[in-house]
Design a protein around this motif. Structure first.
Motif, PDB file in Angstrom:
ATOM      1  N   MET A  81      42.316  26.397  33.791  1.00  0.00           N
ATOM      2  CA  MET A  81      43.597  25.806  34.168  1.00  0.00           C
ATOM      3  C   MET A  81      44.718  26.772  33.794  1.00  0.00           C
ATOM      4  O   MET A  81      44.784  27.261  32.678  1.00  0.00           O
ATOM      5  CB  MET A  81      43.777  24.477  33.441  1.00  0.00           C
ATOM      6  N   ARG A  82      45.572  27.041  34.732  1.00  0.00           N
ATOM      7  CA  ARG A  82      46.670  27.969  34.527  1.00  0.00           C
ATOM      8  C   ARG A  82      47.867  27.245  33.933  1.00  0.00           C
ATOM      9  O   ARG A  82      48.163  26.110  34.286  1.00  0.00           O
ATOM     10  CB  ARG A  82      47.073  28.632  35.841  1.00  0.00           C
ATOM     11  N   ARG A  83      48.587  27.946  33.038  1.00  0.00           N
ATOM     12  CA  ARG A  83      49.807  27.417  32.450  1.00  0.00           C
ATOM     13  C   ARG A  83      50.994  27.850  33.302  1.00  0.00           C
ATOM     14  O   ARG A  83      50.930  28.845  34.032  1.00  0.00           O
ATOM     15  CB  ARG A  83      49.965  27.939  31.021  1.00  0.00           C
ATOM     16  N   GLU A  84      52.108  27.147  33.178  1.00  0.00           N
ATOM     17  CA  GLU A  84      53.314  27.472  33.922  1.00  0.00           C
ATOM     18  C   GLU A  84      53.708  28.920  33.640  1.00  0.00           C
ATOM     19  O   GLU A  84      53.679  29.371  32.496  1.00  0.00           O
ATOM     20  CB  GLU A  84      54.451  26.539  33.502  1.00  0.00           C
ATOM     21  N   GLY A  85      54.046  29.646  34.691  1.00  0.00           N
ATOM     22  CA  GLY A  85      54.471  31.027  34.561  1.00  0.00           C
ATOM     23  C   GLY A  85      53.347  32.044  34.656  1.00  0.00           C
ATOM     24  O   GLY A  85      53.600  33.237  34.744  1.00  0.00           O
ATOM     25  N   GLU A  86      52.095  31.584  34.638  1.00  0.00           N
ATOM     26  CA  GLU A  86      50.988  32.519  34.735  1.00  0.00           C
ATOM     27  C   GLU A  86      50.764  32.910  36.198  1.00  0.00           C
ATOM     28  O   GLU A  86      51.048  32.131  37.107  1.00  0.00           O
ATOM     29  CB  GLU A  86      49.708  31.911  34.142  1.00  0.00           C
ATOM     30  N   ARG A  87      50.266  34.133  36.398  1.00  0.00           N
ATOM     31  CA  ARG A  87      50.000  34.610  37.754  1.00  0.00           C
ATOM     32  C   ARG A  87      48.627  35.259  37.811  1.00  0.00           C
ATOM     33  O   ARG A  87      48.223  35.971  36.890  1.00  0.00           O
ATOM     34  CB  ARG A  87      51.059  35.620  38.176  1.00  0.00           C
ATOM     35  N   GLN A  88      47.962  35.016  38.916  1.00  0.00           N
ATOM     36  CA  GLN A  88      46.660  35.619  39.171  1.00  0.00           C
ATOM     37  C   GLN A  88      46.818  36.779  40.137  1.00  0.00           C
ATOM     38  O   GLN A  88      47.743  36.806  40.958  1.00  0.00           O
ATOM     39  CB  GLN A  88      45.713  34.590  39.800  1.00  0.00           C
ATOM     40  N   LEU A  89      45.888  37.701  40.057  1.00  0.00           N
ATOM     41  CA  LEU A  89      45.806  38.750  41.058  1.00  0.00           C
ATOM     42  C   LEU A  89      45.333  38.130  42.366  1.00  0.00           C
ATOM     43  O   LEU A  89      44.632  37.110  42.350  1.00  0.00           O
ATOM     44  CB  LEU A  89      44.802  39.817  40.618  1.00  0.00           C
ATOM     45  N   PRO A  90      45.651  38.722  43.506  1.00  0.00           N
ATOM     46  CA  PRO A  90      45.186  38.178  44.785  1.00  0.00           C
ATOM     47  C   PRO A  90      43.720  38.530  45.064  1.00  0.00           C
ATOM     48  O   PRO A  90      43.223  38.276  46.158  1.00  0.00           O
ATOM     49  CB  PRO A  90      46.123  38.834  45.804  1.00  0.00           C
ATOM     50  N   PHE A  91      43.046  39.116  44.107  1.00  0.00           N
ATOM     51  CA  PHE A  91      41.639  39.498  44.249  1.00  0.00           C
ATOM     52  C   PHE A  91      40.979  39.379  42.880  1.00  0.00           C
ATOM     53  O   PHE A  91      41.648  39.279  41.862  1.00  0.00           O
ATOM     54  CB  PHE A  91      41.513  40.931  44.778  1.00  0.00           C
ATOM     55  N   ASP A  92      39.666  39.405  42.870  1.00  0.00           N
ATOM     56  CA  ASP A  92      38.913  39.366  41.623  1.00  0.00           C
ATOM     57  C   ASP A  92      38.404  40.769  41.321  1.00  0.00           C
ATOM     58  O   ASP A  92      37.587  41.302  42.072  1.00  0.00           O
ATOM     59  CB  ASP A  92      37.732  38.397  41.756  1.00  0.00           C
ATOM     60  N   PRO A  93      38.891  41.404  40.258  1.00  0.00           N
ATOM     61  CA  PRO A  93      38.438  42.761  39.949  1.00  0.00           C
ATOM     62  C   PRO A  93      36.916  42.877  39.819  1.00  0.00           C
ATOM     63  O   PRO A  93      36.358  43.937  40.099  1.00  0.00           O
ATOM     64  CB  PRO A  93      39.127  43.068  38.616  1.00  0.00           C
ATOM     65  N   ALA A  94      36.249  41.822  39.440  1.00  0.00           N
ATOM     66  CA  ALA A  94      34.791  41.856  39.303  1.00  0.00           C
ATOM     67  C   ALA A  94      34.100  42.068  40.649  1.00  0.00           C
ATOM     68  O   ALA A  94      32.973  42.549  40.699  1.00  0.00           O
ATOM     69  CB  ALA A  94      34.285  40.576  38.654  1.00  0.00           C
ATOM     70  N   ALA A  95      34.786  41.717  41.740  1.00  0.00           N
ATOM     71  CA  ALA A  95      34.191  41.843  43.071  1.00  0.00           C
ATOM     72  C   ALA A  95      34.487  43.194  43.729  1.00  0.00           C
ATOM     73  O   ALA A  95      33.972  43.480  44.801  1.00  0.00           O
ATOM     74  CB  ALA A  95      34.708  40.717  43.971  1.00  0.00           C
ATOM     75  N   MET A  96      35.288  44.027  43.076  1.00  0.00           N
ATOM     76  CA  MET A  96      35.650  45.328  43.652  1.00  0.00           C
ATOM     77  C   MET A  96      34.554  46.354  43.385  1.00  0.00           C
ATOM     78  O   MET A  96      33.816  46.239  42.412  1.00  0.00           O
ATOM     79  CB  MET A  96      36.966  45.816  43.047  1.00  0.00           C
ATOM     80  N   PRO A  97      34.469  47.382  44.229  1.00  0.00           N
ATOM     81  CA  PRO A  97      33.516  48.455  43.944  1.00  0.00           C
ATOM     82  C   PRO A  97      33.903  49.154  42.642  1.00  0.00           C
ATOM     83  O   PRO A  97      35.080  49.320  42.351  1.00  0.00           O
ATOM     84  CB  PRO A  97      33.643  49.407  45.130  1.00  0.00           C
ATOM     85  N   ALA A  98      32.934  49.557  41.884  1.00  0.00           N
ATOM     86  CA  ALA A  98      33.192  50.180  40.589  1.00  0.00           C
ATOM     87  C   ALA A  98      33.781  51.573  40.745  1.00  0.00           C
ATOM     88  O   ALA A  98      33.400  52.327  41.634  1.00  0.00           O
ATOM     89  CB  ALA A  98      31.904  50.248  39.787  1.00  0.00           C
TER      90      ALA A  98
END
Length: 167
Positions: free
Chosen positions: A1-18
């Motif tokens: 659960m995200r708190r007010e003011g928090e922001r996520q990246l538009p992608f998941d770094p775990a899913a990116m090529p290394a």
């Protein structure tokens, strides 16, 4: 659960090529099995007085030779159970959100943990490094160990924003 003011990246770094390959050289054996019980930092871990061990895989055990001559070790871990897509966080102890790179939170694009622990003992043959405490869950992968040098790793003049300033 995200708190007010928090922001996520538009992608998941775990899913990116290394960009690089990382191998785990061992794992942490700690008394902490639930996130809710795990200390938030090394100071809390030491206050609880629960020692831990680092188990180094057989192929890497020779790398422990000479480590027993040091009083402390820097342990780099892979915080494998952490979120990787949270780029602005609102810690419970802060007055305002902060960027991930201004925090020691385990939630980060590359969940690398940094821990400085006192060495209790080193057994090269079994690959076990006993340490005074650690602030990670049992089974957390170890990326690397480095000897701690007070002469170059400590900066007594270092400063940080006050806990409640939100800076």
């Amino acid at each position: 659960m995200r708190r007010e003011g928090e922001r996520q990246l538009p992608f998941d770094p775990a899913a990116m090529p290394a960009d690089a390959g990382v191998v785990f050289v061992g794992s942490v054996r700690s008394p902490w099995t639930e996130r809710s019980d795990c200390p938030k930092n090394m100071a809390q871990a030491r206050e609880r007085g629960r020692p831990a061990t680092i188990e180094i895989a057989a192929a890497y055990r020779d790398g422990l030779e000479g480590l027993s001559g040091f009083s402390h070790v820097v342990v780099l871990t892979w915080l494998d159970r952490s979120d990787r897509d949270l780029i602005v966080q609102f810690p419970r102890h802060a007055a305002a959100p902060r960027g991930t790179f201004a925090l020691r939170s385990p939630a980060r694009p590359n969940p690398i943990g940094l821990h400085v622990a006192a060495i209790v003992s080193v057994d090269v043959a079994s690959g076990v490094v006993a340490i005074d405490a650690i602030d990670v869950l049992d089974g957390t992968p170890v990326v690397d160990l480095k000897p701690y040098f007070a002469s170059i790793d400590a900066f007594p003049e270092a400063t940080r924003p006050s806990e409640r300033s939100g800076a």
